[in-house]
Design a protein around this motif. Sequence first.
Motif, PDB file in Angstrom:
ATOM      1  N   ALA A 151     -55.649   0.062  32.319  1.00 44.98           N
ATOM      2  CA  ALA A 151     -54.514  -0.783  32.689  1.00 44.98           C
ATOM      3  C   ALA A 151     -53.261  -0.364  31.924  1.00 44.98           C
ATOM      4  O   ALA A 151     -52.149  -0.333  32.477  1.00 44.98           O
ATOM      5  CB  ALA A 151     -54.846  -2.246  32.392  1.00 44.98           C
ATOM      6  N   TYR A 152     -53.436  -0.022  30.665  1.00 41.06           N
ATOM      7  CA  TYR A 152     -52.327   0.462  29.826  1.00 41.06           C
ATOM      8  C   TYR A 152     -51.742   1.756  30.384  1.00 41.06           C
ATOM      9  O   TYR A 152     -50.518   1.905  30.493  1.00 41.06           O
ATOM     10  CB  TYR A 152     -52.845   0.645  28.405  1.00 41.06           C
ATOM     11  CG  TYR A 152     -52.026   1.550  27.514  1.00 41.06           C
ATOM     12  CD1 TYR A 152     -50.834   1.113  26.931  1.00 41.06           C
ATOM     13  CD2 TYR A 152     -52.473   2.842  27.211  1.00 41.06           C
ATOM     14  CE1 TYR A 152     -50.106   1.939  26.082  1.00 41.06           C
ATOM     15  CE2 TYR A 152     -51.751   3.671  26.370  1.00 41.06           C
ATOM     16  CZ  TYR A 152     -50.570   3.228  25.804  1.00 41.06           C
ATOM     17  OH  TYR A 152     -49.853   4.045  24.959  1.00 41.06           O
ATOM     18  N   MET A 153     -52.606   2.698  30.775  1.00 43.66           N
ATOM     19  CA  MET A 153     -52.118   3.965  31.309  1.00 43.66           C
ATOM     20  C   MET A 153     -51.388   3.764  32.632  1.00 43.66           C
ATOM     21  O   MET A 153     -50.402   4.459  32.922  1.00 43.66           O
ATOM     22  CB  MET A 153     -53.276   4.953  31.485  1.00 43.66           C
ATOM     23  CG  MET A 153     -53.928   5.425  30.200  1.00 43.66           C
ATOM     24  SD  MET A 153     -52.781   6.151  28.997  1.00 43.66           S
ATOM     25  CE  MET A 153     -52.071   7.514  29.928  1.00 43.66           C
ATOM     26  N   ARG A 154     -51.847   2.821  33.453  1.00 41.93           N
ATOM     27  CA  ARG A 154     -51.139   2.539  34.709  1.00 41.93           C
ATOM     28  C   ARG A 154     -49.732   2.010  34.438  1.00 41.93           C
ATOM     29  O   ARG A 154     -48.806   2.240  35.217  1.00 41.93           O
ATOM     30  CB  ARG A 154     -51.932   1.535  35.552  1.00 41.93           C
ATOM     31  CG  ARG A 154     -53.173   2.111  36.199  1.00 41.93           C
ATOM     32  CD  ARG A 154     -53.719   1.193  37.278  1.00 41.93           C
ATOM     33  NE  ARG A 154     -54.191  -0.084  36.741  1.00 41.93           N
ATOM     34  CZ  ARG A 154     -55.426  -0.304  36.314  1.00 41.93           C
ATOM     35  NH1 ARG A 154     -56.325   0.664  36.360  1.00 41.93           N
ATOM     36  NH2 ARG A 154     -55.766  -1.492  35.853  1.00 41.93           N
ATOM     37  N   GLU A 155     -49.568   1.309  33.332  1.00 44.48           N
ATOM     38  CA  GLU A 155     -48.264   0.745  32.981  1.00 44.48           C
ATOM     39  C   GLU A 155     -47.285   1.827  32.522  1.00 44.48           C
ATOM     40  O   GLU A 155     -46.100   1.769  32.838  1.00 44.48           O
ATOM     41  CB  GLU A 155     -48.425  -0.290  31.859  1.00 44.48           C
ATOM     42  CG  GLU A 155     -48.983  -1.628  32.311  1.00 44.48           C
ATOM     43  CD  GLU A 155     -47.947  -2.444  33.067  1.00 44.48           C
ATOM     44  OE1 GLU A 155     -46.755  -2.367  32.729  1.00 44.48           O
ATOM     45  OE2 GLU A 155     -48.340  -3.142  34.019  1.00 44.48           O
ATOM     46  N   ILE A 156     -47.766   2.809  31.766  1.00 44.45           N
ATOM     47  CA  ILE A 156     -46.847   3.758  31.136  1.00 44.45           C
ATOM     48  C   ILE A 156     -46.701   5.078  31.896  1.00 44.45           C
ATOM     49  O   ILE A 156     -45.782   5.838  31.627  1.00 44.45           O
ATOM     50  CB  ILE A 156     -47.293   4.074  29.687  1.00 44.45           C
ATOM     51  CG1 ILE A 156     -48.605   4.875  29.694  1.00 44.45           C
ATOM     52  CG2 ILE A 156     -47.434   2.804  28.869  1.00 44.45           C
ATOM     53  CD1 ILE A 156     -48.929   5.492  28.358  1.00 44.45           C
ATOM     54  N   LYS A 157     -47.601   5.368  32.828  1.00 45.67           N
ATOM     55  CA  LYS A 157     -47.564   6.656  33.520  1.00 45.67           C
ATOM     56  C   LYS A 157     -46.332   6.770  34.409  1.00 45.67           C
ATOM     57  O   LYS A 157     -45.689   5.785  34.763  1.00 45.67           O
ATOM     58  CB  LYS A 157     -48.820   6.837  34.369  1.00 45.67           C
ATOM     59  CG  LYS A 157     -48.853   5.981  35.629  1.00 45.67           C
ATOM     60  CD  LYS A 157     -50.094   6.250  36.436  1.00 45.67           C
ATOM     61  CE  LYS A 157     -50.102   5.455  37.736  1.00 45.67           C
ATOM     62  NZ  LYS A 157     -49.031   5.886  38.651  1.00 45.67           N
ATOM     63  N   ASP A 158     -46.002   8.010  34.756  1.00 45.67           N
ATOM     64  CA  ASP A 158     -44.903   8.242  35.683  1.00 45.67           C
ATOM     65  C   ASP A 158     -45.306   7.794  37.086  1.00 45.67           C
ATOM     66  O   ASP A 158     -46.477   7.898  37.476  1.00 45.67           O
ATOM     67  CB  ASP A 158     -44.537   9.731  35.715  1.00 45.67           C
ATOM     68  CG  ASP A 158     -43.996  10.197  34.374  1.00 45.67           C
ATOM     69  OD1 ASP A 158     -43.321   9.400  33.709  1.00 45.67           O
ATOM     70  OD2 ASP A 158     -44.272  11.350  33.990  1.00 45.67           O
ATOM     71  N   ALA A 159     -44.320   7.333  37.841  1.00 44.55           N
ATOM     72  CA  ALA A 159     -44.588   6.875  39.195  1.00 44.55           C
ATOM     73  C   ALA A 159     -45.166   8.002  40.041  1.00 44.55           C
ATOM     74  O   ALA A 159     -44.701   9.144  39.986  1.00 44.55           O
ATOM     75  CB  ALA A 159     -43.299   6.351  39.830  1.00 44.55           C
ATOM     76  N   GLY A 160     -46.211   7.686  40.815  1.00 44.25           N
ATOM     77  CA  GLY A 160     -46.809   8.666  41.706  1.00 44.25           C
ATOM     78  C   GLY A 160     -47.876   9.530  41.078  1.00 44.25           C
ATOM     79  O   GLY A 160     -48.527  10.311  41.773  1.00 44.25           O
ATOM     80  N   VAL A 161     -48.066   9.410  39.765  1.00 41.24           N
ATOM     81  CA  VAL A 161     -49.072  10.223  39.074  1.00 41.24           C
ATOM     82  C   VAL A 161     -50.432   9.531  39.146  1.00 41.24           C
ATOM     83  O   VAL A 161     -50.559   8.341  38.854  1.00 41.24           O
ATOM     84  CB  VAL A 161     -48.679  10.441  37.592  1.00 41.24           C
ATOM     85  CG1 VAL A 161     -49.800  11.127  36.830  1.00 41.24           C
ATOM     86  CG2 VAL A 161     -47.399  11.258  37.516  1.00 41.24           C
ATOM     87  N   ARG A 162     -51.447  10.292  39.551  1.00 39.49           N
ATOM     88  CA  ARG A 162     -52.815   9.771  39.574  1.00 39.49           C
ATOM     89  C   ARG A 162     -53.523  10.183  38.290  1.00 39.49           C
ATOM     90  O   ARG A 162     -53.464  11.356  37.892  1.00 39.49           O
ATOM     91  CB  ARG A 162     -53.590  10.293  40.786  1.00 39.49           C
ATOM     92  CG  ARG A 162     -53.037   9.820  42.122  1.00 39.49           C
ATOM     93  CD  ARG A 162     -54.065   9.997  43.237  1.00 39.49           C
ATOM     94  NE  ARG A 162     -54.453  11.392  43.390  1.00 39.49           N
ATOM     95  CZ  ARG A 162     -53.820  12.265  44.179  1.00 39.49           C
ATOM     96  NH1 ARG A 162     -52.765  11.870  44.872  1.00 39.49           N
ATOM     97  NH2 ARG A 162     -54.239  13.510  44.283  1.00 39.49           N
ATOM     98  N   ILE A 163     -54.195   9.215  37.660  1.00 43.83           N
ATOM     99  CA  ILE A 163     -54.899   9.487  36.402  1.00 43.83           C
ATOM    100  C   ILE A 163     -56.365   9.122  36.546  1.00 43.83           C
ATOM    101  O   ILE A 163     -56.701   8.027  36.997  1.00 43.83           O
ATOM    102  CB  ILE A 163     -54.280   8.708  35.224  1.00 43.83           C
ATOM    103  CG1 ILE A 163     -52.840   9.156  34.983  1.00 43.83           C
ATOM    104  CG2 ILE A 163     -55.100   8.908  33.948  1.00 43.83           C
ATOM    105  CD1 ILE A 163     -52.156   8.452  33.832  1.00 43.83           C
ATOM    106  N   ASP A 164     -57.226  10.048  36.159  1.00 42.40           N
ATOM    107  CA  ASP A 164     -58.667   9.817  36.157  1.00 42.40           C
ATOM    108  C   ASP A 164     -59.136   9.807  34.700  1.00 42.40           C
ATOM    109  O   ASP A 164     -59.008  10.818  34.001  1.00 42.40           O
ATOM    110  CB  ASP A 164     -59.369  10.924  36.940  1.00 42.40           C
ATOM    111  CG  ASP A 164     -60.854  10.684  37.085  1.00 42.40           C
ATOM    112  OD1 ASP A 164     -61.564  10.720  36.069  1.00 42.40           O
ATOM    113  OD2 ASP A 164     -61.316  10.469  38.224  1.00 42.40           O
TER     114      ASP A 164
END
Length: 279
Positions: A151-164
């Motif tokens: 949830a933290y990574m979804r908040e700080i990541k750049d828009a449009g970036v997918r993180i696994d």
Amino acid sequence: MARTIAQIKTELTEAFITDSTLQAKYGFSEGDKFDSRFSKVSIENLLLYIVATAIWTLEKLMDSHTAEVTEYIAAMKPHSLRWYVEKAKAFHYGESLIPGTDKYALADDDEGVVMPVTFAACTESNATLYLKVAKRGPEPLTDEEKSAFEAYMREIKDAGVRIDVTSQDGDYLRLDMTVFYNPLLITAEGESKADGSKVAELAIKNYIENLPFNGEFRKNEMVDALQNTPGIVMVELGNVYHGEISSSMKPVTAYCQPVSGYFKGDRAELNIQYVPYDN
């Protein structure tokens, strides 16, 4: 890059011996050398050494400051893989971000702050960032910690970036080998005659557990580590298998990278045949 104390002192002594005011004061002749006019324990020599040491200290501090600033800029550069690694390690468990920012109200060293992510590595493939994280040990995050971290990574990541995100137990290894040993130092069971330790097993464990996080396991490096161990003369490496699940390991040709980011000694199955070396 900082000069050495000797280099700095040489420049100071050359300036000293060629200064017109000091030439008149001391009566220097043309071509005089500082060391020929002043002993190592003279006041002039000692003072110039002190000045050279102070200048060297300042230059070393400037080098250190430059390195720190360079490292900070590289780590804080948005959108880089290293930026995501640093942000992963900055995760606070049980604390919300300041609205509209990627920062917390509490500092990392404030009492009560829990920062579970000690190890992190980030790679990119097919427009997806693959982030491996682990706690000190290394150990995987708990389900609750991983959920909060995602949830933290979804908040700080750049828009449009997918993180696994991957956070799991260490990978498995199976190694088949023949170890040729010095019978003066090691028993037929592979134990040190000095302290009773299993020499080859300990060397392998030390090698795989001291790899950098997400570092490659390399067969030649492991053999080198074994052959640099006292009592082990030579190693003939046979089959090597690797996998994140013990029941579905695959052969390793020259190297492999852990899916979890790390290996653990208790997940390495070692099939070692000990042969006394007789030359």
